[in-house]
Design a protein around this motif. Structure first.
Motif, PDB file in Angstrom:
ATOM      1  N   GLN A  36       0.860  -1.214  -0.057  1.00 29.74           N
ATOM      2  CA  GLN A  36      -0.297   0.093  -0.076  1.00 29.74           C
ATOM      3  C   GLN A  36       1.068   1.160  -0.367  1.00 29.74           C
ATOM      4  OE1 GLN A  36      -2.339  -0.413   3.325  1.00 29.74           O
ATOM      5  NE2 GLN A  36      -3.737  -2.185   2.380  1.00 29.74           N
ATOM      6  N   CYS A  40       1.374   3.417  -3.080  1.00 30.10           N
ATOM      7  CA  CYS A  40       0.748   5.649  -2.650  1.00 30.10           C
ATOM      8  C   CYS A  40       1.086   6.707  -3.580  1.00 30.10           C
ATOM      9  CB  CYS A  40       0.606   5.190  -1.689  1.00 30.10           C
ATOM     10  SG  CYS A  40      -0.318   6.952  -1.063  1.00 30.10           S
ATOM     11  N   GLU A  42       1.047   9.758  -3.196  1.00 28.73           N
ATOM     12  CA  GLU A  42       1.410  10.588  -2.672  1.00 28.73           C
ATOM     13  C   GLU A  42       2.378  10.090  -1.480  1.00 28.73           C
ATOM     14  OE1 GLU A  42      -0.673  12.890   1.078  1.00 28.73           O
ATOM     15  OE2 GLU A  42      -1.792  11.467   0.639  1.00 28.73           O
ATOM     16  N   ASN A  87       2.671  10.436   6.937  1.00 26.43           N
ATOM     17  CA  ASN A  87       1.699  10.199   6.441  1.00 26.43           C
ATOM     18  C   ASN A  87       1.272   8.764   7.171  1.00 26.43           C
ATOM     19  OD1 ASN A  87       0.972   7.723   4.276  1.00 26.43           O
ATOM     20  ND2 ASN A  87       0.836   9.680   3.002  1.00 26.43           N
ATOM     21  N   LYS A  89       0.401   5.638   6.076  1.00 30.61           N
ATOM     22  CA  LYS A  89       0.256   4.914   4.949  1.00 30.61           C
ATOM     23  C   LYS A  89       2.017   5.123   5.636  1.00 30.61           C
ATOM     24  CE  LYS A  89      -2.745   4.324   1.023  1.00 30.61           C
ATOM     25  NZ  LYS A  89      -4.214   4.282   1.637  1.00 30.61           N
TER      26      LYS A  89
END
Length: 141
Positions: A36, A40, A42, A87, A89
């Protein structure tokens, strides 16, 4: 080292232990959170920003406060690192990574203690404690 059936048996048991770890919930959660995080956009952008700012700071770091904009570059790099670390994640991955490391530390410690209580295991976690403190230091990780 003598290569005999006992060695092959130990090797088979080691492979079985590896399979058990790979099939554990801790490991599958680690792999899922890493995937994940890695997928991502971002997080990718935050990593690129951090690496760029870190490189800018490292170019002037040796000169300390005498370098132009030293404090500004240092703070910018720290802010970029903080943004990456906070963040969701990345934070989830770091927790899963710590859980996996703890599992591996516990397995290593149990194996070593089964062989001899004198064996020192570098657990990789400064908070990993053992019941054997005769070394008067942080020799157990």
């Amino acid at each position: 080292m003598i290569i005999d059936e006992a060695l092959f048996s130990l090797e088979d048991q080691a492979f079985h232990l590896i399979d058990c770890i790979k099939n554990s919930q801790v490991f599958t959660h680690y792999v899922a959170t890493k995937k994940q995080m890695d997928n991502c956009p971002e997080v990718k952008q935050l990593k690129q920003t951090f690496l760029r700012e870190k490189e800018r700071f490292e170019r002037v770091a040796d000169y300390g406060k005498f370098a132009p904009d030293y404090l500004e570059k240092q703070r910018t790099a720290r802010r970029a690192k903080r943004a990456l670390d906070f963040n969701e994640k990345v934070a989830q991955f770091r927790l899963a990574e710590t859980d996996l490391q703890t599992l591996l530390d516990e397995i290593s410690q149990r194996l070593a203690q089964t062989v001899s209580p004198e064996i020192k295991v570098d657990a990789g976690n400064p908070f990993f404690e053992t019941g054997n403190h005769h070394c008067k230091g942080n020799c157990h990780g």
